[in-house]
Design a protein around this motif. Structure first.
Motif, PDB file in Angstrom:
ATOM      1  N   TYR A  61       2.130 -10.898  61.463  1.00  0.00           N
ATOM      2  CA  TYR A  61       3.149 -10.708  60.429  1.00  0.00           C
ATOM      3  C   TYR A  61       3.749  -9.301  60.435  1.00  0.00           C
ATOM      4  CZ  TYR A  61       5.438 -10.879  55.875  1.00  0.00           C
ATOM      5  OH  TYR A  61       6.358 -10.839  54.865  1.00  0.00           O
ATOM      6  N   TYR A  62       2.913  -8.281  60.502  1.00  0.00           N
ATOM      7  CA  TYR A  62       3.415  -6.913  60.377  1.00  0.00           C
ATOM      8  C   TYR A  62       3.829  -6.290  61.705  1.00  0.00           C
ATOM      9  CZ  TYR A  62       1.540  -7.229  55.680  1.00  0.00           C
ATOM     10  OH  TYR A  62       1.280  -7.630  54.398  1.00  0.00           O
ATOM     11  N   HIS A  63       3.170  -6.669  62.769  1.00  0.00           N
ATOM     12  CA  HIS A  63       3.470  -6.023  64.055  1.00  0.00           C
ATOM     13  C   HIS A  63       4.359  -6.892  64.945  1.00  0.00           C
ATOM     14  CE1 HIS A  63       3.061  -3.765  67.723  1.00  0.00           C
ATOM     15  NE2 HIS A  63       2.498  -4.795  68.324  1.00  0.00           N
ATOM     16  N   LEU A  64       3.854  -8.060  65.357  1.00  0.00           N
ATOM     17  CA  LEU A  64       4.587  -8.881  66.318  1.00  0.00           C
ATOM     18  C   LEU A  64       5.887  -9.437  65.741  1.00  0.00           C
ATOM     19  CD1 LEU A  64       1.533 -10.635  67.948  1.00  0.00           C
ATOM     20  CD2 LEU A  64       3.109  -9.050  69.068  1.00  0.00           C
ATOM     21  N   ASN A  65       5.876  -9.805  64.477  1.00  0.00           N
ATOM     22  CA  ASN A  65       7.097 -10.299  63.860  1.00  0.00           C
ATOM     23  C   ASN A  65       8.167  -9.207  63.800  1.00  0.00           C
ATOM     24  OD1 ASN A  65       8.571 -12.430  62.568  1.00  0.00           O
ATOM     25  ND2 ASN A  65       8.336 -11.299  60.656  1.00  0.00           N
ATOM     26  N   GLN A  66       7.767  -7.985  63.478  1.00  0.00           N
ATOM     27  CA  GLN A  66       8.713  -6.864  63.433  1.00  0.00           C
ATOM     28  C   GLN A  66       9.227  -6.537  64.825  1.00  0.00           C
ATOM     29  OE1 GLN A  66       9.760  -5.519  60.515  1.00  0.00           O
ATOM     30  NE2 GLN A  66       8.493  -7.101  59.603  1.00  0.00           N
ATOM     31  N   LYS A  67       8.361  -6.671  65.807  1.00  0.00           N
ATOM     32  CA  LYS A  67       8.710  -6.326  67.180  1.00  0.00           C
ATOM     33  C   LYS A  67       9.594  -7.380  67.844  1.00  0.00           C
ATOM     34  CE  LYS A  67       6.280  -4.780  71.334  1.00  0.00           C
ATOM     35  NZ  LYS A  67       4.949  -4.577  71.915  1.00  0.00           N
ATOM     36  N   HIS A  68       9.344  -8.657  67.572  1.00  0.00           N
ATOM     37  CA  HIS A  68      10.022  -9.718  68.310  1.00  0.00           C
ATOM     38  C   HIS A  68      10.970 -10.581  67.469  1.00  0.00           C
ATOM     39  CE1 HIS A  68       7.680  -8.791  71.830  1.00  0.00           C
ATOM     40  NE2 HIS A  68       6.580  -8.850  71.103  1.00  0.00           N
ATOM     41  N   GLY A  69      10.902 -10.475  66.154  1.00  0.00           N
ATOM     42  CA  GLY A  69      11.877 -11.178  65.325  1.00  0.00           C
ATOM     43  C   GLY A  69      13.228 -10.498  65.487  1.00  0.00           C
ATOM     44  N   TYR A  70      14.287 -11.206  65.171  1.00  0.00           N
ATOM     45  CA  TYR A  70      15.616 -10.611  65.341  1.00  0.00           C
ATOM     46  C   TYR A  70      16.613 -11.242  64.378  1.00  0.00           C
ATOM     47  CZ  TYR A  70      16.489 -14.822  68.120  1.00  0.00           C
ATOM     48  OH  TYR A  70      16.606 -16.122  68.538  1.00  0.00           O
ATOM     49  N   LYS A  71      17.779 -10.615  64.305  1.00  0.00           N
ATOM     50  CA  LYS A  71      18.863 -11.103  63.451  1.00  0.00           C
ATOM     51  C   LYS A  71      19.996 -11.592  64.352  1.00  0.00           C
ATOM     52  CE  LYS A  71      20.005  -8.919  59.643  1.00  0.00           C
ATOM     53  NZ  LYS A  71      20.612  -7.992  58.663  1.00  0.00           N
ATOM     54  N   GLN A  72      20.479 -12.812  64.082  1.00  0.00           N
ATOM     55  CA  GLN A  72      21.594 -13.350  64.844  1.00  0.00           C
ATOM     56  C   GLN A  72      22.905 -12.738  64.365  1.00  0.00           C
ATOM     57  OE1 GLN A  72      21.075 -17.602  64.263  1.00  0.00           O
ATOM     58  NE2 GLN A  72      20.168 -17.771  66.303  1.00  0.00           N
ATOM     59  N   GLU A  73      23.966 -12.955  65.115  1.00  0.00           N
ATOM     60  CA  GLU A  73      25.265 -12.381  64.771  1.00  0.00           C
ATOM     61  C   GLU A  73      25.757 -12.824  63.393  1.00  0.00           C
ATOM     62  OE1 GLU A  73      28.207 -12.916  67.800  1.00  0.00           O
ATOM     63  OE2 GLU A  73      26.904 -12.062  69.342  1.00  0.00           O
ATOM     64  N   ASP A  74      25.395 -14.036  62.973  1.00  0.00           N
ATOM     65  CA  ASP A  74      25.837 -14.517  61.657  1.00  0.00           C
ATOM     66  C   ASP A  74      24.937 -14.027  60.522  1.00  0.00           C
ATOM     67  OD1 ASP A  74      23.542 -16.042  61.950  1.00  0.00           O
ATOM     68  OD2 ASP A  74      24.545 -17.973  61.720  1.00  0.00           O
ATOM     69  N   GLY A  75      23.954 -13.187  60.852  1.00  0.00           N
ATOM     70  CA  GLY A  75      23.074 -12.620  59.839  1.00  0.00           C
ATOM     71  C   GLY A  75      21.779 -13.383  59.617  1.00  0.00           C
ATOM     72  N   THR A  76      21.621 -14.515  60.279  1.00  0.00           N
ATOM     73  CA  THR A  76      20.409 -15.313  60.148  1.00  0.00           C
ATOM     74  C   THR A  76      19.225 -14.578  60.772  1.00  0.00           C
ATOM     75  OG1 THR A  76      21.730 -17.322  60.338  1.00  0.00           O
ATOM     76  CG2 THR A  76      19.364 -17.557  60.642  1.00  0.00           C
ATOM     77  N   LEU A  77      18.128 -14.488  60.030  1.00  0.00           N
ATOM     78  CA  LEU A  77      16.916 -13.862  60.551  1.00  0.00           C
ATOM     79  C   LEU A  77      16.070 -14.898  61.283  1.00  0.00           C
ATOM     80  CD1 LEU A  77      15.857 -11.635  57.530  1.00  0.00           C
ATOM     81  CD2 LEU A  77      16.873 -10.886  59.681  1.00  0.00           C
ATOM     82  N   ILE A  78      15.655 -14.565  62.484  1.00  0.00           N
ATOM     83  CA  ILE A  78      14.763 -15.412  63.270  1.00  0.00           C
ATOM     84  C   ILE A  78      13.413 -14.710  63.306  1.00  0.00           C
ATOM     85  CG2 ILE A  78      14.336 -16.513  65.502  1.00  0.00           C
ATOM     86  CD1 ILE A  78      16.855 -17.525  64.029  1.00  0.00           C
ATOM     87  N   ALA A  79      12.439 -15.317  62.657  1.00  0.00           N
ATOM     88  CA  ALA A  79      11.103 -14.719  62.570  1.00  0.00           C
ATOM     89  C   ALA A  79      10.188 -15.326  63.624  1.00  0.00           C
ATOM     90  CB  ALA A  79      10.515 -14.976  61.186  1.00  0.00           C
ATOM     91  N   LEU A  80       9.387 -14.489  64.247  1.00  0.00           N
ATOM     92  CA  LEU A  80       8.339 -14.998  65.131  1.00  0.00           C
ATOM     93  C   LEU A  80       7.244 -15.647  64.291  1.00  0.00           C
ATOM     94  CD1 LEU A  80       6.914 -15.250  67.898  1.00  0.00           C
ATOM     95  CD2 LEU A  80       5.910 -13.018  67.446  1.00  0.00           C
ATOM     96  N   PHE A  81       6.922 -14.998  63.178  1.00  0.00           N
ATOM     97  CA  PHE A  81       5.880 -15.488  62.273  1.00  0.00           C
ATOM     98  C   PHE A  81       6.402 -15.376  60.853  1.00  0.00           C
ATOM     99  CE2 PHE A  81       2.259 -14.742  59.460  1.00  0.00           C
ATOM    100  CZ  PHE A  81       1.415 -15.788  59.791  1.00  0.00           C
ATOM    101  N   ALA A  82       6.243 -16.426  60.070  1.00  0.00           N
ATOM    102  CA  ALA A  82       6.676 -16.400  58.675  1.00  0.00           C
ATOM    103  C   ALA A  82       5.540 -16.887  57.787  1.00  0.00           C
ATOM    104  CB  ALA A  82       7.902 -17.284  58.485  1.00  0.00           C
ATOM    105  N   LYS A  83       5.472 -16.305  56.592  1.00  0.00           N
ATOM    106  CA  LYS A  83       4.439 -16.740  55.640  1.00  0.00           C
ATOM    107  C   LYS A  83       4.652 -18.189  55.233  1.00  0.00           C
ATOM    108  CE  LYS A  83       3.548 -12.326  53.397  1.00  0.00           C
ATOM    109  NZ  LYS A  83       3.586 -11.635  52.098  1.00  0.00           N
ATOM    110  N   GLN A  84       5.926 -18.573  55.069  1.00  0.00           N
ATOM    111  CA  GLN A  84       6.207 -19.940  54.622  1.00  0.00           C
ATOM    112  C   GLN A  84       7.599 -20.363  55.064  1.00  0.00           C
ATOM    113  OE1 GLN A  84       4.462 -20.872  51.108  1.00  0.00           O
ATOM    114  NE2 GLN A  84       5.178 -22.969  51.084  1.00  0.00           N
ATOM    115  N   ILE A  85       7.686 -21.570  55.607  1.00  0.00           N
ATOM    116  CA  ILE A  85       8.956 -22.222  55.918  1.00  0.00           C
ATOM    117  C   ILE A  85       8.862 -23.612  55.306  1.00  0.00           C
ATOM    118  CG2 ILE A  85      10.462 -23.159  57.707  1.00  0.00           C
ATOM    119  CD1 ILE A  85      10.538 -20.187  57.873  1.00  0.00           C
ATOM    120  N   GLY A  86       9.676 -23.867  54.296  1.00  0.00           N
ATOM    121  CA  GLY A  86       9.584 -25.137  53.573  1.00  0.00           C
ATOM    122  C   GLY A  86       8.223 -25.231  52.898  1.00  0.00           C
TER     123      GLY A  86
END
Length: 132
Positions: A61-86
């Motif tokens: 959550y704190y390291h790999l997600n910050q390192k490899h998650g990214y923001k798409q051009e439309d502003g959508t955040l793509i998380a490697l790891f998320a606490k909750q999705i749905g």
């Protein structure tokens, strides 16, 4: 003292345990909200790696997600790891995890193969020196 494992080892363990879950997603009878976000059990991963579960969660959550998650051009955040999705808790974006793991594996091989070849060459040099 407990061993400190690499990011590669943690990602590899997640991949090994949850790859079949990712592949076996059934749209007709879904076991989770989405195919690409796969719920994981940090305690199971930690147990397999002989680590504290908070270390696994924190690294994801704190390291790999910050390192490899990214923001798409439309502003959508793509998380490697998320606490909750749905309704799913502690999820990894499996295709992204797969890509990140492939990069880690490539880097590992890029480092270890030349090191191994250097050790062999050094061994031959030492053997040749003592045989003369």
């Amino acid at each position: 003292m407990s061993k400190n494992v690499t990011d590669r080892v943690i990602l590899k363990e997640v991949y090994k345990i949850y790859y079949s879950d990712f592949c076996n997603f059934d749209k007709e009878k879904p076991s989770r909200d989405t195919k690409i976000y796969v719920p994981i059990d940090c305690e199971l991963i930690a147990r397999n790696l002989n680590l504290d579960p908070e270390i696994v969660f924190g690294r994801l959550y704190y390291h790999l997600n910050q390192k490899h998650g990214y923001k798409q051009e439309d502003g959508t955040l793509i998380a490697l790891f998320a606490k909750q999705i749905g309704s799913d808790r502690h999820v990894v974006q499996f295709p992204l995890l797969s890509a990140v793991l492939a990069e880690h594996e490539q880097s590992y091989l890029r480092f270890t193969i030349p090191l191994f070849l250097s050790i062999i060459a050094l061994s031959f040099s030492i053997a040749a020196y003592f045989n003369t």
